[in-house]
Design a protein around this motif. Structure first.
Motif, PDB file in Angstrom:
ATOM      1  N   GLU A 176       0.831  -1.205   0.000  1.00  0.00           N
ATOM      2  CA  GLU A 176       0.000   0.000   0.000  1.00  0.00           C
ATOM      3  C   GLU A 176       0.867   1.258   0.000  1.00  0.00           C
ATOM      4  O   GLU A 176       0.581   2.229  -0.709  1.00  0.00           O
ATOM      5  CB  GLU A 176      -0.922  -0.021   1.212  1.00  0.00           C
ATOM      6  N   LEU A 177       1.921   1.232   0.810  1.00  0.00           N
ATOM      7  CA  LEU A 177       2.825   2.390   0.854  1.00  0.00           C
ATOM      8  C   LEU A 177       3.510   2.607  -0.493  1.00  0.00           C
ATOM      9  O   LEU A 177       3.693   3.748  -0.935  1.00  0.00           O
ATOM     10  CB  LEU A 177       3.866   2.190   1.956  1.00  0.00           C
ATOM     11  N   ALA A 178       3.874   1.512  -1.139  1.00  0.00           N
ATOM     12  CA  ALA A 178       4.507   1.631  -2.454  1.00  0.00           C
ATOM     13  C   ALA A 178       3.516   2.202  -3.468  1.00  0.00           C
ATOM     14  O   ALA A 178       3.888   3.014  -4.326  1.00  0.00           O
ATOM     15  CB  ALA A 178       5.017   0.268  -2.920  1.00  0.00           C
ATOM     16  N   GLY A 179       2.258   1.783  -3.372  1.00  0.00           N
ATOM     17  CA  GLY A 179       1.237   2.336  -4.263  1.00  0.00           C
ATOM     18  C   GLY A 179       1.068   3.829  -4.052  1.00  0.00           C
ATOM     19  O   GLY A 179       0.929   4.592  -5.024  1.00  0.00           O
ATOM     20  N   ARG A 180       1.098   4.264  -2.808  1.00  0.00           N
ATOM     21  CA  ARG A 180       0.990   5.704  -2.518  1.00  0.00           C
ATOM     22  C   ARG A 180       2.197   6.449  -3.079  1.00  0.00           C
ATOM     23  O   ARG A 180       2.073   7.568  -3.577  1.00  0.00           O
ATOM     24  CB  ARG A 180       0.892   5.930  -1.016  1.00  0.00           C
ATOM     25  N   ALA A 181       3.381   5.809  -2.962  1.00  0.00           N
ATOM     26  CA  ALA A 181       4.585   6.442  -3.508  1.00  0.00           C
ATOM     27  C   ALA A 181       4.471   6.594  -5.024  1.00  0.00           C
ATOM     28  O   ALA A 181       4.869   7.622  -5.593  1.00  0.00           O
ATOM     29  CB  ALA A 181       5.823   5.631  -3.137  1.00  0.00           C
ATOM     30  N   LEU A 182       3.912   5.593  -5.678  1.00  0.00           N
ATOM     31  CA  LEU A 182       3.708   5.700  -7.124  1.00  0.00           C
ATOM     32  C   LEU A 182       2.745   6.832  -7.454  1.00  0.00           C
ATOM     33  O   LEU A 182       2.954   7.589  -8.413  1.00  0.00           O
ATOM     34  CB  LEU A 182       3.162   4.382  -7.679  1.00  0.00           C
ATOM     35  N   ASP A 183       1.666   6.939  -6.669  1.00  0.00           N
ATOM     36  CA  ASP A 183       0.695   8.010  -6.898  1.00  0.00           C
ATOM     37  C   ASP A 183       1.337   9.386  -6.715  1.00  0.00           C
ATOM     38  O   ASP A 183       0.903  10.362  -7.322  1.00  0.00           O
ATOM     39  CB  ASP A 183      -0.489   7.875  -5.939  1.00  0.00           C
ATOM     40  N   ALA A 184       2.369   9.451  -5.874  1.00  0.00           N
ATOM     41  CA  ALA A 184       3.079  10.709  -5.643  1.00  0.00           C
ATOM     42  C   ALA A 184       4.248  10.883  -6.611  1.00  0.00           C
ATOM     43  O   ALA A 184       5.081  11.777  -6.410  1.00  0.00           O
ATOM     44  CB  ALA A 184       3.573  10.780  -4.196  1.00  0.00           C
ATOM     45  N   ASP A 185       4.304  10.021  -7.642  1.00  0.00           N
ATOM     46  CA  ASP A 185       5.362  10.076  -8.649  1.00  0.00           C
ATOM     47  C   ASP A 185       6.746   9.879  -8.023  1.00  0.00           C
ATOM     48  O   ASP A 185       7.695  10.597  -8.345  1.00  0.00           O
ATOM     49  CB  ASP A 185       5.305  11.412  -9.406  1.00  0.00           C
TER      50      ASP A 185
END
Length: 373
Positions: A217-226
């Motif tokens: 989930e944290l990695a997904g958020r990091a992706l969303d934040a570019d």
């Protein structure tokens, strides 16, 4: 730490600091007697709890900290509410009984101010003994009196007594503090402050805590934040090192997001944490990378033999049309024996196993599982 009567006793630095503060505040013979009496009677008080817990079939240990001592216990069998109340009462009972016996042995009447105020020693023992022991029976948390009332309240509100008891304790303590202030008893300020702080901590502990986010989930958020580099670091670390919190295998994730996260990982895929290896193998299945899922889950099984990794190899092999390998891995999963329910659910529901579900060997494996269908 030392052992006394078979109990572990931990003396925290705050306990020693508290004794030193008492001596420093009073700076007289009374201060030395008071510090010594509090130290001895606090230990006896907690031993009272510990012996009562042991008699109820629980393992107990004692901690002595700043302003208070604690006897924690771990039941080895169910303990009735009456026994729980007795465990709470046993500490003050021993505390008061021993201190009164000492005063009587000194020729002091604990009910007469002229008698117990006759010397620094008797006055200190009276305060450290009957006075503090009786205060501990005030019916507010976290005092023993509050625990006794809370145990009784639990009979009326099974499993729901803690929060109303904490609110009552805060209200009663605040009301008592106002009364003491208005009537010139400011000397009890430290005691009141200790109660209020402890009660607020208890109230905070009753608040539900959100489950920590998984590295996926944290990695997904990091992706969303570019921030793909951060996402890659998070996943690589989670897969490479054993994690203190097992990840959930029921991640709410689309195949597209799973593909994005998998594409971040180095080749060969990192390994080291069994839980996150299982998540990655599931994501490989989700995205149709059956060959990669089979090899990765098989490697995970070799490192950490477990039923669920074997089921992924079986599913991947079946998806690739290799039914004999799929059946062999279902058998390996049954032999591992770490999750009969997970294996049963896989056999019953996994769409990849449609072609082998009614094979005699698979039927035999399913029947061997303790989990009903």
């Amino acid at each position: 730490m030392f052992r006394l009567f078979g109990f572990d006793v931990r003396v925290q630095s705050g306990f020693v600091v508290f004794m030193v503060l008492i001596v420093a505040l009073y700076g007289s013979e009374f201060g030395w007697w008071l510090a010594g009496a509090i130290a001895v009677l606090t230990l006896l008080h907690e031993l009272g709890h510990a012996f009562a817990a042991r008699s109820a079939g629980a393992d107990a240990e004692i901690s002595l900290g700043f302003l208070a001592g604690y006897a924690s216990y771990r039941p080895t069998r169910p303990i009735s509410r009456a026994r729980q109340a007795w465990i709470s009462f046993a500490g003050p009972f021993v505390h008061i009984s021993v201190s009164v016996a000492v005063l009587l042995a000194m020729g002091v009447n604990p009910l007469s101010r002229d008698s117990f105020d006759d010397s620094p020693a008797s006055f200190a023992i009276w305060w450290a003994g009957p006075a503090i022991g009786l205060m501990n029976l005030i019916p507010v948390l976290p005092l023993d009196g509050g625990h006794i009332v809370n145990t009784a309240l639990d009979r009326v509100l099974p499993g729901r007594a803690d929060k109303p008891m904490i609110y009552f304790s805060i209200a009663a303590t605040a009301g008592g503090a106002i009364w003491m202030f208005l009537n010139g008893y400011q000397g009890f300020g430290i005691f009141i402050a200790f109660l209020i702080i402890a009660q607020l901590q208890l109230l905070n502990a009753t608040k539900p805590r959100p489950s920590p986010a998984s590295p996926w989930e944290l990695a997904g958020r990091a992706l969303d934040a570019d921030k793909p580099a951060k996402a890659r670091r998070l996943l690589t670390a989670a897969l490479s090192h054993p994690q203190p919190i097992p990840p959930t295998s029921n991640l709410s994730m689309t195949p597209a997001r799973a593909n994005e996260l998998i594409d971040l990982l180095p080749d060969p895929y990192p390994h080291g944490d069994a839980g996150n290896e299982y998540v990655l193998a599931n994501l490989l299945m989700m995205t149709g990378r059956f060959d990669a899922a089979a090899h990765y889950a098989a490697g995970s099984f070799d490192r950490h033999p477990n039923t669920l990794s074997a089921t992924i190899v079986a599913r991947a092999a079946a998806a690739l049309g290799d039914h004999s390998t799929a059946i062999g891995w279902l058998r390996s999963g049954a032999d591992a024996g770490t999750s009969d329910s997970g294996l049963a659910m896989t056999i019953d529901r996994a769409p990849e196993l449609t072609g082998v579900r009614h094979h005699p060997d698979v039927i035999a494996i399913r029947r061997s599982l303790a989990t009903p269908g």
